[in-house]
Scaffold this active site. Structure first.
Site, PDB file in Angstrom:
ATOM      1  N   HIS A 197       0.869  -1.180   0.000  1.00 61.84           N
ATOM      2  CA  HIS A 197       0.000   0.000   0.000  1.00 61.84           C
ATOM      3  C   HIS A 197       0.904   1.227   0.000  1.00 61.84           C
ATOM      4  O   HIS A 197       1.772   1.376   0.859  1.00 61.84           O
ATOM      5  CB  HIS A 197      -0.919   0.029   1.219  1.00 61.84           C
ATOM      6  CG  HIS A 197      -1.894   1.168   1.170  1.00 61.84           C
ATOM      7  ND1 HIS A 197      -3.152   1.047   0.596  1.00 61.84           N
ATOM      8  CD2 HIS A 197      -1.780   2.459   1.581  1.00 61.84           C
ATOM      9  CE1 HIS A 197      -3.772   2.220   0.677  1.00 61.84           C
ATOM     10  NE2 HIS A 197      -2.963   3.088   1.269  1.00 61.84           N
ATOM     11  N   CYS A 198       0.684   2.107  -0.966  1.00 62.33           N
ATOM     12  CA  CYS A 198       1.543   3.291  -1.132  1.00 62.33           C
ATOM     13  C   CYS A 198       0.777   4.555  -0.753  1.00 62.33           C
ATOM     14  O   CYS A 198      -0.219   4.892  -1.384  1.00 62.33           O
ATOM     15  CB  CYS A 198       2.022   3.380  -2.587  1.00 62.33           C
ATOM     16  SG  CYS A 198       3.060   4.816  -2.912  1.00 62.33           S
ATOM     17  N   ILE A 199       1.273   5.255   0.270  1.00 61.50           N
ATOM     18  CA  ILE A 199       0.590   6.481   0.695  1.00 61.50           C
ATOM     19  C   ILE A 199       0.709   7.579  -0.358  1.00 61.50           C
ATOM     20  O   ILE A 199      -0.129   8.481  -0.422  1.00 61.50           O
ATOM     21  CB  ILE A 199       1.128   7.007   2.044  1.00 61.50           C
ATOM     22  CG1 ILE A 199       2.612   7.401   1.925  1.00 61.50           C
ATOM     23  CG2 ILE A 199       0.922   5.993   3.149  1.00 61.50           C
ATOM     24  CD1 ILE A 199       3.133   8.173   3.111  1.00 61.50           C
ATOM     25  N   ASN A 228      -3.306   4.522  -2.562  1.00 62.71           N
ATOM     26  CA  ASN A 228      -3.873   3.344  -3.195  1.00 62.71           C
ATOM     27  C   ASN A 228      -2.922   2.168  -2.992  1.00 62.71           C
ATOM     28  O   ASN A 228      -1.736   2.367  -2.692  1.00 62.71           O
ATOM     29  CB  ASN A 228      -4.057   3.602  -4.692  1.00 62.71           C
ATOM     30  CG  ASN A 228      -4.991   2.611  -5.363  1.00 62.71           C
ATOM     31  OD1 ASN A 228      -5.614   1.783  -4.696  1.00 62.71           O
ATOM     32  ND2 ASN A 228      -5.086   2.680  -6.680  1.00 62.71           N
TER      33      ASN A 228
END
EC number: 2.3.1.225
Length: 286
Positions: free
Chosen positions: A126-128, A132
């Site tokens: 999960h990439c801030i 997403n």
């Protein structure tokens, strides 16, 4: 491809502002001062950097808005399917993986994201910065975005250094102070950003060559340790060779590797493995 809902995100806003700042400082300060936007070299470099910036923005927007991959509500693993020789099981008990939170079985390489509160197909992380998950359907555009972003940062740094070699002409004190501010901020942004993006790109090139996700890498470290402890050799089941791995992720046509194409990725419910008796397309439906 499905699109996910989107609300305000501070990290995404920060990324957009940084892209805008780098673009305008590069074109209207570095290129203009060094080559002049009225000259052929200046126009050529401004056009090249603009194209690079547009590819960054386009791939970034797809990575942000595209759903990373949902598990179909009626998904059921077929343990008797001869075309699916690998079935992932729980470490304890040996049962097929089942998500208690989502109330469905997990396809191979799918994992539950605590932030998105659902399972994601071929989840990487999960990439801030894109608000997403990076998963089955948006992994390639995320990868391509990092390529373009790193290239743009290095390109901008080269133009920054080149523009410093030009002697200032007819600049008043106020303009000189403004330019110094632009150069200082640009240097403080571009240098660490280039390093960070270079490390990130190197990491994902390494993963792609082995057809691993970030989660699978960490799981593989433990599996390798357990295998060595038991006198066995661990091999990642989805590693089918460096070039083949790249074609599964980036596409079969090398000319489209840096384009945001995704027709080759399939459903994300089945993947080629090293144990397949005959090649099948990545993620093809049964």
């Amino acid at each position: 491809m499905k699109r996910k809902g989107f609300g305000f995100s501070l990290p995404v806003t920060a990324v957009i502002l940084v892209i805008g700042f780098i673009y305008f400082s590069t074109v209207f300060t570095f290129i203009d001062r060094w080559l002049s936007l009225a000259s052929s070299p200046g126009i050529a470099n401004a056009a090249a950097f603009t194209a690079l910036a547009l590819m960054c923005v386009y791939n970034y927007s797809i990575a942000v808005f595209r759903d990373p991959g949902r598990v179909p509500p009626n998904y059921m693993p077929d343990v008797e399917d001869p075309q699916s020789p690998v079935h992932e099981i729980k470490r304890k008990g040996g049962d097929l993986r089942y998500c208690q939170k989502c109330s469905h079985f997990k396809p191979p390489r799918a994992h539950h994201c605590r932030v998105c509160k659902r399972c994601v197909l071929r989840m990487d992380h999960h990439c801030i910065w894109i608000n997403n998950c990076v998963g089955h359907t948006n992994y390639k555009v995320f990868f391509v975005f990092v390529v373009y972003a790193m290239t743009a940062c290095v390109y901008s740094l080269v133009l920054l250094v080149g523009s410093l070699t030009v002697e200032p002409q007819d600049e008043d004190q106020e303009m000189g102070s403004y330019l110094r501010t632009i150069y200082v901020i640009s240097g403080l942004v571009l240098v660490p950003l280039s390093i960070a993006l270079g490390v990130l790109l190197g990491w994902h090139v390494y993963l792609s060559l082995q057809n691993k996700t970030t989660i699978e890498y960490h799981e593989g470290v433990r599996a390798m340790w357990l295998a060595e402890k038991g006198g066995q050799v661990y091999k990642h089941p989805y590693d089918i060779g460096a070039y083949e791995n790249l074609t599964l992720i980036l596409g079969p046509n090398i000319l489209s590797w840096l384009c945001p194409t995704s027709k080759h990725i399939g459903s994300g419910l089945r993947f080629r493995t090293a144990f397949d008796s005959a090649p099948v397309s990545s993620g093809t439906k049964p």
